[in-house]
Every structure is written in C-alpha cells, then in structure tokens.
Design an enzyme around this catalytic site. Structure first.
Site, PDB file in Angstrom:
ATOM      1  N   TYR A 298     -14.611 -12.101   0.930  1.00 58.15           N
ATOM      2  CA  TYR A 298     -15.292 -10.844   0.608  1.00 58.15           C
ATOM      3  C   TYR A 298     -16.600 -11.092  -0.143  1.00 58.15           C
ATOM      4  O   TYR A 298     -17.603 -10.414   0.090  1.00 58.15           O
ATOM      5  CB  TYR A 298     -14.375  -9.959  -0.234  1.00 58.15           C
TER       6      TYR A 298
ATOM      7  N   ARG B 263       0.824  -1.215   0.000  1.00 54.50           N
ATOM      8  CA  ARG B 263       0.000   0.000   0.000  1.00 54.50           C
ATOM      9  C   ARG B 263       0.855   1.262   0.000  1.00 54.50           C
ATOM     10  O   ARG B 263       0.509   2.263   0.611  1.00 54.50           O
ATOM     11  CB  ARG B 263      -0.951   0.036   1.204  1.00 54.50           C
TER      12      ARG B 263
ATOM     13  N   ASP C 298      -6.870  -3.077  -7.119  1.00 55.70           N
ATOM     14  CA  ASP C 298      -7.484  -3.647  -5.923  1.00 55.70           C
ATOM     15  C   ASP C 298      -7.757  -5.117  -6.170  1.00 55.70           C
ATOM     16  O   ASP C 298      -8.070  -5.512  -7.306  1.00 55.70           O
ATOM     17  CB  ASP C 298      -8.792  -2.913  -5.583  1.00 55.70           C
TER      18      ASP C 298
ATOM     19  N   ARG D 154      -3.777   6.345   0.679  1.00 56.47           N
ATOM     20  CA  ARG D 154      -4.386   7.492   1.348  1.00 56.47           C
ATOM     21  C   ARG D 154      -3.470   8.253   2.285  1.00 56.47           C
ATOM     22  O   ARG D 154      -3.782   9.384   2.672  1.00 56.47           O
ATOM     23  CB  ARG D 154      -5.623   7.023   2.129  1.00 56.47           C
TER      24      ARG D 154
ATOM     25  N   ARG E  94      -7.859  11.603  -5.496  1.00 53.62           N
ATOM     26  CA  ARG E  94      -9.129  10.963  -5.136  1.00 53.62           C
ATOM     27  C   ARG E  94     -10.266  11.960  -4.982  1.00 53.62           C
ATOM     28  O   ARG E  94     -11.447  11.582  -5.088  1.00 53.62           O
ATOM     29  CB  ARG E  94      -8.961  10.156  -3.854  1.00 53.62           C
TER      30      ARG E  94
END
Length: 385
Positions: free
Chosen positions: A165, A36, A87, A40, A49
């Site tokens: 998921y 990652r 992703d 963010r 974003r």
C-alpha cells in the site's frame, strides 16, 4: 511505562469457546467470527458513517467501540469473538504517510513511496503509544463494554501487505510498483520491511496489554508474490512477528492466541505450520482436504467459505456449511469464518443464516459423534459379556 491490563481488570468472560478452540482443545460446537464483521454491510454502521469520516471512527475510541459492538448486538449468541474496529493502514499513518479513505476507490496515499530516497520521509522511530494510543484506548473501552460476552481480537497488517500500500499508493491489480522494489531495490525493501516489522511487534504487544484476547496478522497481499519472493520478503517477517510477540508477552506473564492469514499463499501453509502462530486462517480457494493434508494436527485452522456464498438463499448456505464442517471437523482444531471479509452489499440476514448454520450443524455433528461413541462403547461392553 504503560499499564498492563489483565483479565482481572475486565468483566469475567462468559464465552471462552474460541479461546479453547484456538488452543486446540475439544469444544462442544464450532466457534465462529467473521472478518470485517463490523462494516458497511450493516445499516447501523452506515448510519454511524454518515456523521463521521472513516478514520475519525478509527481514532475516536467511543465510536470504534460502538461499531465494534454492532454485530455482537445484532447477532447475539451467534458470534464467538469481536474484532476491534480499526484499519491496517493506521501503521503507515503512524510512520508519517498521509492516508485517505475515499468513498469510491478505498484507501489512497496522496504521496506514496516512489524511490528508496523516500524512506527518509518516514519517521525515524515510532512510539506506538504516542501515535496509536487511540487504538489501545478503543480496545480497553470495548473489552469493558463487551461485558464478557465474547473475546476481543486485535490485529495488524503484515509487513509485505503494508509495504504494498505504501508504494502503490492504494490497492492495485498487479502490485507492479511494490514488486518492482523487491527486484530493483532489495536492500531498501528489506529496510522498509524491517521497520514495519518492528512496529508491528510493538503494536500487537501493546494491544494485548490494553486488553486484546487474541490477535491476527493480515497478509492480504501474500498471494501476489511468487513462492521465491514470498520466501525472501514476506515469510521471514511473518514468522518473526509471532516469535517476538510471544516472547515479549511471556516476559510479562501474558499469553494470547495468534492467528495468521497469508491470503492466496497456498505454498506457505507448511512453513506457517512450523511457526509460533496458533491458528492459520485459510482463504476460500483451498479445499478442507488440501488444508488438512498440510497443517492438520499442527495448527488450528480458521476459515473458509467464499464470501459470495452469502448471496445464496439460506438452504444453499446451510448445505455448503454442512460440507465445510464435514471437511474440517467440528470438535477440535477448527474455527469457523469466511475465506475473506464481508462485502459491502451483503444482506445481514444471510450472514445470520451462515452463523446459525455453523452453530446448528456443529452441535448436530458433535452430538451424533458422541452418540456413536457411546453406542460403540456399549456394543463393545455387551460383546464381552
């Protein structure tokens, strides 16, 4: 047939440190990259974003390339690999399920798989080039834009993690719904895991054809399973992915290092050590001594500081890095990383301190080791005179 891109189709590679380390070669310093590392915690990512939804960035090669390069530009000379911005949940999307990325709560499946009958809702077959071409285009563009600065990772989620998921409808504290499938519907579970595995293989091979120089399989939820269930429902598919990808790549004269991350599944290390993966990523719950007792000499190790270390001051970060490198070694068999991915509230400067510490400490250790070897050699020669 989709075009196969080779090294000659891209700018020459200027930094092959991580590729040499992944092959088990002796290196002059420890290579490092971070899971990652585009995300963010970076203000430049947050700016990107503001203008685009998460999956819009994933599906737009130019945007995916832009954010992939952000940490490479910011930490010039400190990162030894990039990883394409995407992703793991693009695979369930390709299989026909809707996935949203919520600002609060993360990934959300409005209509997850509830019973085995819901498997009929999935696409009968998935052509990754039809469904996921945007990922391959992003890889090709990014490999070109990197201009050889560092190699580029591709990746996929592992079958069990993706199944989790798809059944849970998002993240979960217990994974009770997806684990209930394993006990109540083992045949349907294997059917779903088989379908995901086949797509993962096609997906990874296509990423390498598009220019990926390494690939990683993320089984982030591996440790949610007891050893017996992991042995039945996760491990066979993880092993198969590496074997099949390697075989298919060899048939077209391609070969890239493969990394596996079975998070929190400490009981899997010895099994993975006999797999076709080249590198095993380990999480931060494992000590270097434990990891090395299981896999040292058989596989390259990648990891593994607790990401929360990056909340500490630079002095503490360096001290922890020194101990980590002392445990894992710096000249061969090891790639630096964290034991999990970056957190959204990490200070970018603290990651810089971590990367700088790995670079500096590994160079110092390797230099000291080389000096000691020269001294021992000279002393030995003197004693013979």
């Amino acid at each position: 047939m989709n075009k196969i891109l080779r090294d000659s189709d891209f700018p020459p590679l200027k930094n092959d440190l991580i590729l040499r380390a992944a092959r088990g070669e002796t290196v002059e310093k420890t290579p490092v990259w971070i899971m990652r590392q585009a995300g963010r915690y970076l203000p430049e990512f947050r700016e990107a974003r503001k203008k685009n939804a998460f999956f819009t960035v994933c599906r737009t090669p130019e945007l995916a390339c832009e954010v992939t390069l952000q940490p490479i530009d910011r930490y010039a000379g400190l990162l030894d690999a990039s990883i394409i911005f995407s992703d793991i949940l693009v695979l369930p999307q390709a299989m026909g399920l809707e996935v949203k990325m919520l600002e609060v709560g993360g990934p959300h499946f409005p209509d997850p798989l509830k019973t085995p009958a819901d498997l009929d809702r999935l696409a009968k077959s998935v052509d990754v080039h039809e469904s996921l071409q945007y990922v391959f285009d992003a890889i090709t563009l990014t490999r070109t834009k990197l201009d050889g600065r560092v190699p580029l990772f591709g990746f996929t989620g592992a079958p069990w993690t993706l199944m989790g998921y798809m059944v849970e409808g998002g993240g979960s504290k217990t994974y009770s719904k997806s684990k209930a499938w394993l006990f109540r519907h083992p045949e349907a579970s294997h059917l779903l895991l088989r379908k995901i595995t086949d797509i993962c293989v096609d997906y990874l091979v296509a990423q390498v054809k598009a220019g990926a120089q390494l690939v990683q399989v993320f089984d982030s939820n591996a440790g949610e399973l007891a050893p017996a269930e992991f042995e039945e429902f996760a491990l066979p598919y993880l092993l198969e992915i590496a074997t099949r990808v390697k075989k298919e790549l060899k048939a077209i004269d391609l070969d890239v290092p493969m990394v596996v991350f079975a998070r929190n599944a400490h009981y899997a290390l010895e099994s993975l050590a006999t797999s076709d993966y080249d590198v095993i990523q380990v999480d931060f719950t494992l000590s270097p001594s434990f990891v090395k007792s299981k896999i040292a000499g058989r596989k390259v190790i990648q990891g593994n500081a607790d990401p929360s270390l990056l909340y500490a001051n630079p002095e503490k970060i360096r001290d922890t890095v020194e101990k980590m490198l002392e445990g894992f070694g710096t000249s061969s068999g090891y790639i630096g990383n964290l034991g999990h991915g970056m957190y959204p509230d990490h200070d970018p400067e603290h990651l810089k301190a971590y990367l700088q510490a790995i670079k500096d400490c590994s160079i110092e250790r390797n230099s000291k080791t080389a000096s000691n070897k020269r001294k021992a050699k000279n002393d030995g020669a003197s004693s013979k005179r």
